[in-house]
Write a protein that holds these residues in place. Structure first.
Motif, PDB file in Angstrom:
ATOM      1  N   GLN A 138      26.023  68.394 -81.466  1.00 46.45           N
ATOM      2  CA  GLN A 138      26.462  69.740 -81.090  1.00 46.45           C
ATOM      3  C   GLN A 138      25.924  70.110 -79.700  1.00 46.45           C
ATOM      4  O   GLN A 138      26.644  70.662 -78.869  1.00 46.45           O
ATOM      5  CB  GLN A 138      25.998  70.750 -82.132  1.00 46.45           C
ATOM      6  CG  GLN A 138      26.527  72.143 -81.890  1.00 46.45           C
ATOM      7  CD  GLN A 138      26.085  73.105 -82.970  1.00 46.45           C
ATOM      8  OE1 GLN A 138      24.942  73.064 -83.421  1.00 46.45           O
ATOM      9  NE2 GLN A 138      26.988  73.963 -83.391  1.00 46.45           N
ATOM     10  N   GLY A 139      24.662  69.778 -79.435  1.00 44.22           N
ATOM     11  CA  GLY A 139      24.077  70.051 -78.124  1.00 44.22           C
ATOM     12  C   GLY A 139      24.770  69.284 -77.006  1.00 44.22           C
ATOM     13  O   GLY A 139      24.986  69.825 -75.919  1.00 44.22           O
ATOM     14  N   ILE A 140      25.115  68.029 -77.260  1.00 44.14           N
ATOM     15  CA  ILE A 140      25.831  67.225 -76.265  1.00 44.14           C
ATOM     16  C   ILE A 140      27.172  67.874 -75.936  1.00 44.14           C
ATOM     17  O   ILE A 140      27.541  68.022 -74.763  1.00 44.14           O
ATOM     18  CB  ILE A 140      26.040  65.783 -76.779  1.00 44.14           C
ATOM     19  CG1 ILE A 140      24.707  65.047 -76.827  1.00 44.14           C
ATOM     20  CG2 ILE A 140      27.049  65.022 -75.908  1.00 44.14           C
ATOM     21  CD1 ILE A 140      24.749  63.749 -77.620  1.00 44.14           C
ATOM     22  N   LEU A 141      27.893  68.272 -76.967  1.00 47.15           N
ATOM     23  CA  LEU A 141      29.202  68.889 -76.758  1.00 47.15           C
ATOM     24  C   LEU A 141      29.077  70.199 -75.991  1.00 47.15           C
ATOM     25  O   LEU A 141      29.853  70.449 -75.055  1.00 47.15           O
ATOM     26  CB  LEU A 141      29.908  69.096 -78.099  1.00 47.15           C
ATOM     27  CG  LEU A 141      30.216  67.818 -78.881  1.00 47.15           C
ATOM     28  CD1 LEU A 141      30.761  68.153 -80.263  1.00 47.15           C
ATOM     29  CD2 LEU A 141      31.161  66.903 -78.131  1.00 47.15           C
ATOM     30  N   LEU A 142      28.102  71.012 -76.349  1.00 45.89           N
ATOM     31  CA  LEU A 142      27.887  72.265 -75.619  1.00 45.89           C
ATOM     32  C   LEU A 142      27.507  72.010 -74.167  1.00 45.89           C
ATOM     33  O   LEU A 142      27.939  72.725 -73.264  1.00 45.89           O
ATOM     34  CB  LEU A 142      26.811  73.108 -76.310  1.00 45.89           C
ATOM     35  CG  LEU A 142      27.221  73.761 -77.623  1.00 45.89           C
ATOM     36  CD1 LEU A 142      26.009  74.364 -78.321  1.00 45.89           C
ATOM     37  CD2 LEU A 142      28.301  74.806 -77.405  1.00 45.89           C
TER      38      LEU A 142
END
Length: 128
Positions: free
Chosen positions: A98-102
């Motif tokens: 999720q952090g990578i995508l954000l």
């Protein structure tokens, strides 16, 4: 992806998203062509953070538009997996993906027209 598509579509239409679900599914299919082979020990319900970052960076380098659309589509897919209880990875990998995508989404807002900074930063920040 085929087995999850009906449930994903039902989940998707219950939310006020602007993009047509068919476009999102097409983008997810494109991404999973770049993702490593899915086999007995691998599943799209437990994405590996480093592989997601690597494949999105490759897709962004190949075609910025497809890479950015895939990022947004993966974010929706990740929410679907979480909401439906189908995420089969551990909580830490979920938060990391999720952090990578954000991160990619926020980088996309600042990227140059050719997208090179986005891909370079994503690849460098998440290389193992």
């Amino acid at each position: 992806m085929e087995s999850l598509a009906p449930a994903f579509i039902c989940w998707y239409v219950q939310h006020p998203f602007r993009t047509d679900v068919e476009e999102v599914l097409a983008s997810l299919i494109l991404f999973f062509r770049f993702y490593p082979e899915i086999g007995e020990n691998r599943s799209i319900t437990a994405l590996k953070p480093a592989e997601v970052a690597e494949r999105l960076a490759a897709l962004i380098i190949h075609t910025v538009h497809d890479g950015v659309v895939a990022t947004y589509s993966l974010m929706l897919f990740l929410h679907f997996l979480h909401d439906s209880g189908q995420w089969s990875g551990n909580p830490e990998s979920y938060r990391t993906v999720q952090g990578i995508l954000l991160e990619i989404i926020s980088l996309d807002m600042r990227a140059t027209p050719n997208g090179a900074p986005t891909a370079a930063v994503v690849a460098a920040a998440h290389a193992d």
